[in-house]
Design an enzyme around this catalytic site. Structure first.
Site, PDB file in Angstrom:
ATOM      1  N   GLU A  70      53.732  50.062  37.293  1.00 49.72           N
ATOM      2  CA  GLU A  70      53.319  49.483  38.577  1.00 49.72           C
ATOM      3  C   GLU A  70      54.571  49.428  39.451  1.00 49.72           C
ATOM      4  O   GLU A  70      55.358  48.489  39.352  1.00 49.72           O
ATOM      5  CB  GLU A  70      52.749  48.079  38.388  1.00 49.72           C
ATOM      6  CG  GLU A  70      52.185  47.541  39.694  1.00 49.72           C
ATOM      7  CD  GLU A  70      51.972  46.034  39.723  1.00 49.72           C
ATOM      8  OE1 GLU A  70      51.223  45.575  40.588  1.00 49.72           O
ATOM      9  OE2 GLU A  70      52.574  45.309  38.903  1.00 49.72           O
ATOM     10  N   ASP A  80      52.933  46.363  33.768  1.00 51.21           N
ATOM     11  CA  ASP A  80      52.724  45.424  34.875  1.00 51.21           C
ATOM     12  C   ASP A  80      54.059  44.942  35.449  1.00 51.21           C
ATOM     13  O   ASP A  80      54.996  44.646  34.700  1.00 51.21           O
ATOM     14  CB  ASP A  80      51.943  44.224  34.321  1.00 51.21           C
ATOM     15  CG  ASP A  80      51.652  43.181  35.376  1.00 51.21           C
ATOM     16  OD1 ASP A  80      50.840  43.471  36.261  1.00 51.21           O
ATOM     17  OD2 ASP A  80      52.257  42.087  35.318  1.00 51.21           O
TER      18      ASP A  80
HETATM   19  C1  GLC Z   1      50.658  42.691  38.802  1.00 51.16           C
HETATM   20  C2  GLC Z   1      49.169  42.669  38.625  1.00 51.16           C
HETATM   21  C3  GLC Z   1      48.614  41.477  39.352  1.00 51.16           C
HETATM   22  C4  GLC Z   1      49.226  40.238  38.737  1.00 51.16           C
HETATM   23  C5  GLC Z   1      50.743  40.301  38.766  1.00 51.16           C
HETATM   24  C6  GLC Z   1      51.336  39.262  37.891  1.00 51.16           C
HETATM   25  O1  GLC Z   1      51.016  42.855  40.135  1.00 51.16           O
HETATM   26  O2  GLC Z   1      48.602  43.875  39.061  1.00 51.16           O
HETATM   27  O3  GLC Z   1      47.213  41.428  39.296  1.00 51.16           O
HETATM   28  O4  GLC Z   1      48.765  39.109  39.424  1.00 51.16           O
HETATM   29  O5  GLC Z   1      51.225  41.531  38.280  1.00 51.16           O
HETATM   30  O6  GLC Z   1      51.104  39.551  36.544  1.00 51.16           O
END
Ligand code: GLC
Ligand code: CA
Length: 591
Positions: free
Chosen positions: A311, A242
């Site tokens: 991500e 993440d």
């Molecule tokens: C990432 C997740 C999102 C979350 C953010 C903070 O972007 O996909 O849902 O709010 O991280 O953890």
């Protein structure tokens, strides 16, 4: 209907029989046995895989509290198996105050009771394994919950041993209202929160309740690599990392720069704050050191092929390439957001980005993704008239280009974005801060639509689901679509089957065709010793006629056999004349 469509529908019917929706369980056992033997080859399992993101809160509720749970996922493994899913990415299921619905973790080595127990988790992993489906955990490394024991200790005093686990700084003047610099939270307003007890500020890239960890601290790294091992030891086969690009901030604490409009005026964002670029707080080079360390841990499990997915919202293909590591020693699969998030049906841009992903990342596989729990669903590409056809085009790009494919639960039944209509109904805090310009992410997190009965089969008939069931469930649901040969579900199933069984589609070279055509996106898939495959997608609301000259690819034949086509397309006699209805798709194997 093609032979393949018929087969796909029969397989789905078999799945429903197996899951007890229609009766008679034996049929499924066969599909399962075949699939298991087919995987014994040398490639890591995740290459060319189909990865299915499950938002556990919204998949299936089994204890009638209106919130999906782990047992709900286990219950639908047969469905996912027949659909052709190789792995499930679970968004966070750890204990959490649920401010960010799980992305605020208070304990990294346990399961939130809302979702079940560790026993339920082990059961899910074991049942998935039986079906040759892998489990991928979401690993949130950038921040913890403010209720994490680590942070509670850290904020307790300036001399606490965990003080330096987080990003504490003095303000520009004593007291609140004087943050150290102008850095902003992605969720609106200053990224600095004043803590009266110790008179300092802590940094949070996301919600106030999500304090950022200090990745310069070796103890933080050690703790997190321990978490990585903990879950691999429990049987998971990968992680989705993440917000991985946000681990580090500028050590000199320099301000982020303002973004100006064409007249040189400061832009204002949807939260009413000055818009800043994030060069001081995002994608700093130190991230790569951490990626290499994470990879060392995952690779130390020899033969397990644990996959690291990132991500990675990045600016260009060059930055994406770096994420694989100079020596292929960082992420196995950084998400390619360049293609799926173009967000308009622009043939030229799709062609360019797909081509870049095939030619500019050192032969690595791109991980293509169109949808997730943070963005409006696929229907953001819709024109309001041909949405289903446009959905088929997007799925074709996802599954018929050379890639690993990542999909989001409900895509396969064409679930649509259904945002709240009143501010008081919003659950995602970002939608409260940003209302009405930014309604938050509830719209893409609504419960899975299993059938056309009460609560779409997500939870008991008299239960209030945590988010409302969208009205579209009457038409868009698994039960109805299984029985409809022309449904989105069968289109997905058919594409995934083709991708698994056809060597050119699975791993062949991906060469863009007809590169000056602005209406139809076409490409060729070509594997040594295998018949080549042509794919054509009409990006317009008008019928289009295309022809293909493949001589520069060493192909002289004009004969093709239709492998798949959207409803309303005809079987072309020759590649000289392929007719596509509005937003139609044709996939043909050159004879
Ligand atoms: C990432 C997740 C999102 C979350 C953010 C903070 O972007 O996909 O849902 O709010 O991280 O953890
Ligand atoms: Ca539940």
């Amino acid at each position: 209907m093609t032979q393949l469509t018929k087969r796909a529908s029969m397989a789905l019917a078999a799945m429903l029989l197996a899951t007890g929706l229609l009766g008679a369980p034996q049929l499924f056992a066969q599909t399962h046995a075949v699939a298991t033997t087919a995987t014994q080859n040398a490639e890591p399992w995740w290459k060319h895989a189909v990865i299915y993101e499950v938002y556990p809160r919204s998949f299936q509720d089994t204890n009638n509290d209106g919130i999906g749970d782990l047992n709900g996922i286990t219950q639908h493994l047969d469905y996912l198996k027949v659909l052709g899913v190789d792995a499930i990415w679970l968004t966070p299921i750890y204990p959490s105050p649920q401010v960010d619905f799980g992305y605020d973790i208070s304990n990294y080595e346990a399961v939130d009771p809302q979702y079940g127990t560790m026993k339920d988790f082990d059961h899910l992993v074991a049942e998935a394994k039986k079906r040759n489906i892998r489990i991928i955990m979401d690993l949130v490394l950038n921040h913890t919950s403010d209720k994490s024991p680590w942070f509670i200790e850290s904020r307790s005093s300036k001399t606490n041993p965990k003080r330096n686990w987080y990003m504490w700084h003095d303000g520009t003047a004593p007291g609140p209202g004087h943050p150290p610099n102008n850095w902003q939270s992605d969720f609106g307003h200053s990224a600095w929160e004043y803590d009266a007890k110790t008179g300092q500020y802590y940094y949070h890239k996301f919600y106030i309740q999500q304090p950022d960890l200090n990745w310069n601290n070796p103890q933080v790294r050690k703790a997190m690599y321990g978490v990585e091992r903990f879950w691999i030891n429990r049987g998971v086969d990968g992680f989705r990392l993440d917000a991985i690009t946000t681990l580090f901030e500028d050590p000199k604490m320099r301000d982020d720069l303002p973004v100006l409009d064409a007249n040189g005026k400061q832009k204002i964002n949807e939260f009413g704050d000055p818009q800043l670029n994030d060069t001081m707080t995002n994608n700093l080079p130190e991230v790569h050191d951490v990626l290499r360390e994470l990879r060392k841990v995952s690779d130390s499990y020899k033969g397990r092929n644990v996959v690291l997915i990132g991500e990675t919202y990045l600016n260009n293909i060059g930055d994406l390439k770096k994420m694989y590591g100079a020596n292929d020693d960082e992420l196995n699969l950084p998400m390619d957001m360049q293609i799926g998030f173009i967000n308009k049906l622009d043939v030229g841009l799709f062609r360019q980005r797909i081509n870049e992903a095939q030619t500019e990342i050192d032969g690595n596989l791109p991980l293509i993704v169109f949808d997730n729990h943070d963005n409006e669903r696929w229907d953001r590409y819709g024109d309001g008239t041909h949405n289903q056809d446009i959905g088929r085009v997007l799925a074709t790009i996802l599954f018929a280009t050379r890639d690993t494919a990542m999909m989001y639960y409900g895509d396969e039944i064409a679930m649509v974005t259904t945002p709240p209509t009143r501010k008081e109904d919003v659950k995602d805090p970002v939608g409260i801060t940003g209302w009405p310009k930014n309604k938050g992410r509830d719209g893409e997190r609504t419960p899975m639509q299993w059938n056309d009965g009460p609560n779409a089969g997500f939870t008991g008939p008299n239960v209030k689901p945590w988010l409302p069931i969208p009205p579209s469930y009457k038409q868009s649901n698994v039960k109805t679509e299984v029985a409809d040969f022309d449904s989105m579900l069968n289109w997905y199933k058919e594409l995934i089957t083709l991708r698994r069984d056809n060597p050119a589609i699975k791993d062949g070279k991906n060469i863009m065709l007809n590169t000056s055509d602005n209406n139809v996106l076409s490409w060729l898939r070509q594997a040594p010793g295998q018949p080549a495959v042509v794919v054509a997608c009409n990006f317009t609301a008008q019928p289009q006629k295309v022809s293909f000259d493949l001589s520069s690819q060493g192909i002289t034949s004009k004969q093709a056999k239709t492998l798949m086509k959207t409803p309303g397309s005809s079987d072309p006699a020759s590649l000289d004349s392929v007719n596509l209805p509005p937003f139609g798709v044709y996939i043909g194997q050159v004879q």
